[in-house]
Structure formats: structure tokens, C-alpha cells
Scaffold this active site. Structure first.
Site, PDB file in Angstrom:
ATOM      1  N   GLU A  64       1.443  -0.249  -5.046  1.00  0.00           N
ATOM      2  CA  GLU A  64       0.634   1.092  -5.231  1.00  0.00           C
ATOM      3  C   GLU A  64       1.536   2.280  -5.000  1.00  0.00           C
ATOM      4  OE1 GLU A  64      -3.319   3.682  -3.572  1.00  0.00           O
ATOM      5  OE2 GLU A  64      -1.994   2.739  -2.032  1.00  0.00           O
ATOM      6  N   ASP A 113       0.875  -1.196  -0.011  1.00  0.00           N
ATOM      7  CA  ASP A 113      -0.029  -0.139  -0.002  1.00  0.00           C
ATOM      8  C   ASP A 113       1.045   1.265  -0.123  1.00  0.00           C
ATOM      9  OD1 ASP A 113      -2.653   1.269   0.460  1.00  0.00           O
ATOM     10  OD2 ASP A 113      -1.526   2.107   2.193  1.00  0.00           O
TER      11      ASP A 113
END
Length: 567
Positions: A287, A255
Site C-alpha cells: 500500500e 501497510d
């Protein structure tokens, strides 16, 4: 006590059935171990801020550390009893895997369904859904973070004990059962992990290890972690290894790595994982708001979530151009064409939402399977004030065409739970904080949307659901939509075509080019690995024009989409 050169976090099983307990507490004057009601025992200082002690206690033993009169959980606890403020528990490692020979899927074979375990009934509830997921043609599930966080419900991105499984989802054994069952249905399992910050409720690291955090760097969610320090880097690398090795997870999605601000750490972590697990496919996905193509070279990381695809498709489908959609408002068809042909839309250009500073790097040299594309995910739905899905924001014909583009494009597709059922259920931002923290989160959420015209009025902002209310979570449990059967048929048909006509030839695929052929229309082509050419054309305009295409299309969706293969 003899220590290894590389210190490890968390309880370590010993050959005699006991356990070695460790803690990095460089700011502590001393650490004692509390375990199963016995008198606290002083831990031995072993150097460089580490403390350790051996005890004849095995799985099931409850323990915690006492520092300066305060009892704290193990930050690398594998299991908690009583939440993140409660007791850590020595885990049971034994598990009889039923599908030990599972080798997973190659990355280009994946069609991923993102799931929130809590909203789907925990690990046991998700197991019950696996047959339907597999029957739809989906080949992987991706769990939103399962590391322990404050309260009983949340998205998981405010976790504070990333080694421990959130109790409300199930036990570590139940998570292993889910992974094993998924493999039995031919499904790979991904896990979303958060290595850029800790949540606000239950994070005790600052009490005894202030250097775990970088005081000079802040993220939008809290203090940044200091991964340049060896104990901190080890904390996260070993966490990744735990999920992949002990739980047989097939892949990790990291993330918001742009908030880590240390690409050397990312590369070192990927290299260590690859070296440790060479015998089965392990997938690592980023990400990364910075669109850093360098992280995708040489196979260190398999792919990146491509927000650019989502954002430009959202503009074309809904006409929304506020907030971060402003970067995609002008010439969206040309932007979509670049995305299909080259991966990133922003490859070094200035961005409105980044104050005009350049964002991204050149990506046209990368294969299309280095990008994970999606029309919806937890962020893009749940970060809307009212959590609306696309099905409530655009007409069905446009959405069906966009779905066809997503599922037949060579980029790896990701769906959000409920999409495959035409769900109209919102997915809202929900937490379980209390007292002053609950007030801060509630008011912060409403203040965040004050810049949107629809919520400029205080009365309008008051309609934004309270994240802490149980009803907000309950409203987010996905239910099949009123046209569920039609949507299921569409997804099944498209994924059958993808599996039979496209996936066998994706290895070695390269983009031929893509062009805008109207204000909301694009045609794109890719040379597949077998030498044939895949062509896709889409028109999301209010009045679709005649689309180009091959003589024998293998799929059409009204006047809005067509797909063909040329020799």
C-alpha cells in the site's frame, strides 16, 4: 556465550530444549530476565546494545524483561498471556501440517477477500467460513493485522507486539490451523503487516531503545521507525520471514509504506524474502500513497493496492466529491479510462489533497496484474463516519455493473468481507482503549469529520459511534444482506467466468487502450496472452446509453455493462 554476526530478536530454541532470550536495549544500564516466578537473572551485555541469556526453559515458559525497575514484555514476543502489558510466552513451534505440499496460486490467479479475524469469530470462526468462501470462487483470504494490540478489539493497525498473535483471535497454533485449513480448501492466505509505526497502548520500546524511532519523522499515527538502523531493519525483516516461514502464509500486504520513507529498506526486505523462500510462490503487495512504479519493477513486489481505482469508482457510483475524492471529481470517466489502461491515475500530476504537489510516477509499462483493485476495503468503508458500505450509497444496478468491472478486469480483484453476501452491515472504526486515551481517540475521531458538511454541527458529530464502545464492534460483524442470494449468484457467475475465460490468458496481458465514451461511461480493451482481446464497457450514468461491444458478449448486466472477447 557465542553470538551470531546477525542478532535476532525474540526467544530462540536451543538444541538442548532450552531457550536463548535476547533484547536490544541500547539505553538500558542493565537488563534482567524474569521467568516463571524464578529470581530475576542478569542478562549478559553482548555489544551494540544487545543483551542475552540462556535458560533451561522451553515452550510455555512465561517471561519478561526488567529494566530500571519496570517489567516489560519482549517486543518480539511470539505469544502473550494477559495482553500486551502481560507476560510473554515461549512458543510451541511443533505443528503437524496436513497440506505440506500446498504450492499456492500464481498472483494473476488470485481473487482476494479481506477479512477481520475478530469480527468473523476469531481464527476458529473463520475456519468455519472457508467452504463458503471457496465455493464463491474466491482464491485467497487476506487477514487484517493479527499482531498483538492494546485491548480486546481493534483493527490491528495499532499493534505493539507484531510477532505475537492477538490473544482474542486465538493462539499461534490456531492461526496455523486456519492457514492449513485454507490451503486444504484451495485458498491462499495473505496477512496485512504494519511496519511504519507502533500503537499508543503497550509500546515500551521507547523506554530502553529510543533509537528504534526516528525523532525527525512523524506519521499520522505516531513516531516513524528508524529502519536505516540495522537492529530495527532486522526486527521487521525477521517478522516478515516468521509469518511466511513458520506460519506458511502465502503473501504479505505492507501497510502504508509511504510512511516508512525508505525505499532501499523495502527493496532489501523483498530481496531477502525472495532469496530465502525460492521454492514456492510468495506474494508481496504494497500500500503506497506515492504511486511509486519503481517498487513494482523486476518482480521485487508483485503489486500495489490501487486506491485510484477505488476513488474514481466511488465518485462515479455515489457522486461524493469531498475530502480525498476531490482529486477524482472532475472528468471521472476519463480518469477511470486511464486507470484501466495504465494502472495509476496520478502519475506525477499535482493533487488537491497533497497541496498541489506531484504524486505518482508513470505506470503504463506495467502489466495490469501489478495492480490490486477494489470497490471496498477496511479503510474505505471503516473510515467513513458511519461505516456505510456501497450498497447503502448507490443503487443496486450501478453496483452490480461496477462489480462486474472489478471481477472481469485483468487487474487482480479484492473484496471486503460481506460484499459477496450483499451485506448491508456497516464496518465501523472500533478500538478498546481506556481512560484518557479512549477520550482522545473518541474526540479525535469526531473532530476529524468536522470538515464534512454532514458533520459540521456538533450534534451531528455526536452521532458518530464511540470507537471504544463494545456496541460499535458488535455492529460491525457482517451479516448477509436481504438480497444475499442474488449477490451470491452474481459473484459466483462472474468468478466462474473470470476463472474460465480470463485467468488462463492473463500471463502476458497488456492494455490496448481505454476511452471515455460519456460522462460516466468507459470502454477498455486488453490483449490477452493467447492473442485474443478482452473488451469491457461500463456506463454508470443516471441514464445509461447504448454500450459498444463485440458481436457475442459473454456477460452483460442490463444496459450498464458488457464484456466480450475478440479474436
Amino acid at each position: 556465550m557465542e553470538e551470531r554476526a546477525v542478532m535476532r530478536w525474540g526467544p530462540e530454541p536451543l538444541v538442548d530444549g532450552g531457550t536463548r532470550f535476547r533484547l536490544w536495549a541500547p539505553d538500558a544500564d542493565g537488563v534482567t530476565l524474569e521467568i516463571d516466578g524464578a529470581a530475576a537473572a542478569a542478562m549478559e551485555e553482548t555489544g551494540d546494545g544487545w543483551y542475552a541469556i540462556d535458560r533451561a526453559k522451553g515452550p510455555g515458559a512465561r517471561y519478561r524483561f526488567r529494566i530500571a525497575g519496570q517489567s516489560v514484555p519482549d517486543p518480539a514476543s511470539r505469544m502473550q498471556s494477559g495482553g500486551v502489558h502481560g507476560w510473554s510466552v515461549v512458543p510451541e513451534h511443533a505443528f503437524e501440517w496436513q497440506h505440506q505440499n500446498w504450492m499456492g496460486h500464481l498472483f494473476h490467479e488470485l481473487v482476494i477477500l479481506e477479512c477481520h479475524a475478530g469480527a468473523l469469530g476469531g481464527f476458529s470462526g473463520l475456519i468455519e467460513r472457508l467452504p463458503a468462501i471457496a465455493a464463491a470462487g474466491i482464491t485467497a483470504i487476506e487477514l487484517m493485522p493479527v499482531g498483538a494490540f492494546g485491548g480486546t478489539r481493534g483493527w490491528g493497525y495499532d499493534g505493539v507486539l507484531p510477532y505475537a498473535v492477538q490473544e482474542d483471535y486465538g493462539s499461534p497454533t490456531e492461526l496455523r490451523r486456519l492457514v492449513d485449513a485454507a490451503h486444504g480448501h484451495g485458498l491462499s492466505v495473505f496477512l496485512d503487516v504494519v511496519y511504519n509505526h507502533f500503537g499508543p497502548d503497550g509500546n515500551y520500546l521507547g523506554v530502553y531503545a529510543a533509537d528504534f524511532f526516528d525523532a525527525e519523522v512523524h506519521t499520522p499515527w505516531g513516531g516513524a521507525v528508524a529502519v536505516e538502523r540495522a537492529p530495527v531493519a532486522r526486527f521487521f525483516i525477521d517478522n516478515a520471514m516468521m509469518w511466511l516461514r513458520d506460519y506458511r502464509i502465502d503473501g504479505l500486504r505492507f501497510d502504508a509504506v509511504h510512511a516508512i520513507r525508505n525505499p532501499d529498506f523495502l527493496d532489501a526486505m523483498a530481496a531477502e524474502i525472495r532469496a530465502a523462500l525460492p521454492d514456492r510462490p510468495v506474494h508481496l503487495v504494497l500500500e503506497n500513497e506515492e504511486n511509486d512504479a519503481a517498487r513494482l519493477r523486476d518482480g521485487a513486489f508483485d503489486a500495489q493496492w490501487n486506491d485510484d481505482f477505488h476513488n474514481v469508482m466511488h465518485v462515479l457510483l455515489t457522486g461524493e466529491t469531498s475530502a480525498y475524492y476531490a482529486d477524482f471529481a472532475d472528468h471521472p470517466a476519463e480518469r477511470l479510462a486511464r486507470c484501466l489502461a495504465e494502472g495509476f491515475i496520478y502519475q506525477g500530476e499535482g493533487s488537491i489533497n497533497h497541496d498541489g504537489t506531484p504524486r505518482g510516477s508513470k505506470s503504463a509499462h506495467l502489466p495490469p496484474t501489478r495492480f490490486v483493485s477494489f470497490l471496498q476495503n477496511h479503510d474505505q468503508v471503516g473510515n467513513r463516519a458511519l461505516g456505510e458500505r456501497l450498497i447503502a450509497l448507490t443503487d443496486a444496478a450501478k453496483l452490480r455493473a461496477a462489480t462486474a468491472l472489478l471481477l472481469l478486469c485483468p487487474q487482480v480483484p479484492l473484496l471486503f468481507m460481506g460484499e459477496e453476501d450483499g451485506s448491508e452491515t456497516p464496518f465501523l472504526f472500533f478500538t478498546d482503549f481506556h481512560d484518557a486515551l479512549a477520550d482522545a481517540v473518541r474526540e479525535g475521531r469526531r473532530k476529524e469529520f468536522a470538515k464534512f458538511d454532514a458533520f459540521a454541527d456538533p450534534e451531528a458529530r455526536a452521532r458518530i459511534p464511540d470507537p471504544n464502545a463494545r456496541a460499535t464492534f458488535d455492529a460491525s460483524v457482517p451479516q448477509p444482506g436481504q438480497d444475499a442470494a442474488a449477490w451470491r449468484t452474481l459473484y459466483r457467475d462472474l468468478l466462474t467466468l473470470r476463472r474460465e475465460r480470463i485467468v488462463p490468458h492473463l500471463a502476458g496481458a497488456t492494455a490496448v487502450g481505454a476511452q471515455a465514451i460519456g460522462a460516466a461511461a468507459v470502454v477498455a480493451r486488453w490483449r490477452l496472452g493467447d492473442g485474443t482481446t478482452l473488451g469491457l464497457a461500463i456506463d454508470l450514468g443516471d441514464q445509461p446509453a447504448t454500450l459498444p461491444g463485440g458481436a457475442d458478449p459473454f456477460f452483460t448486466e442490463g444496459e450498464r455493462f458488457t464484456a466480450w472477447i475478440e479474436p
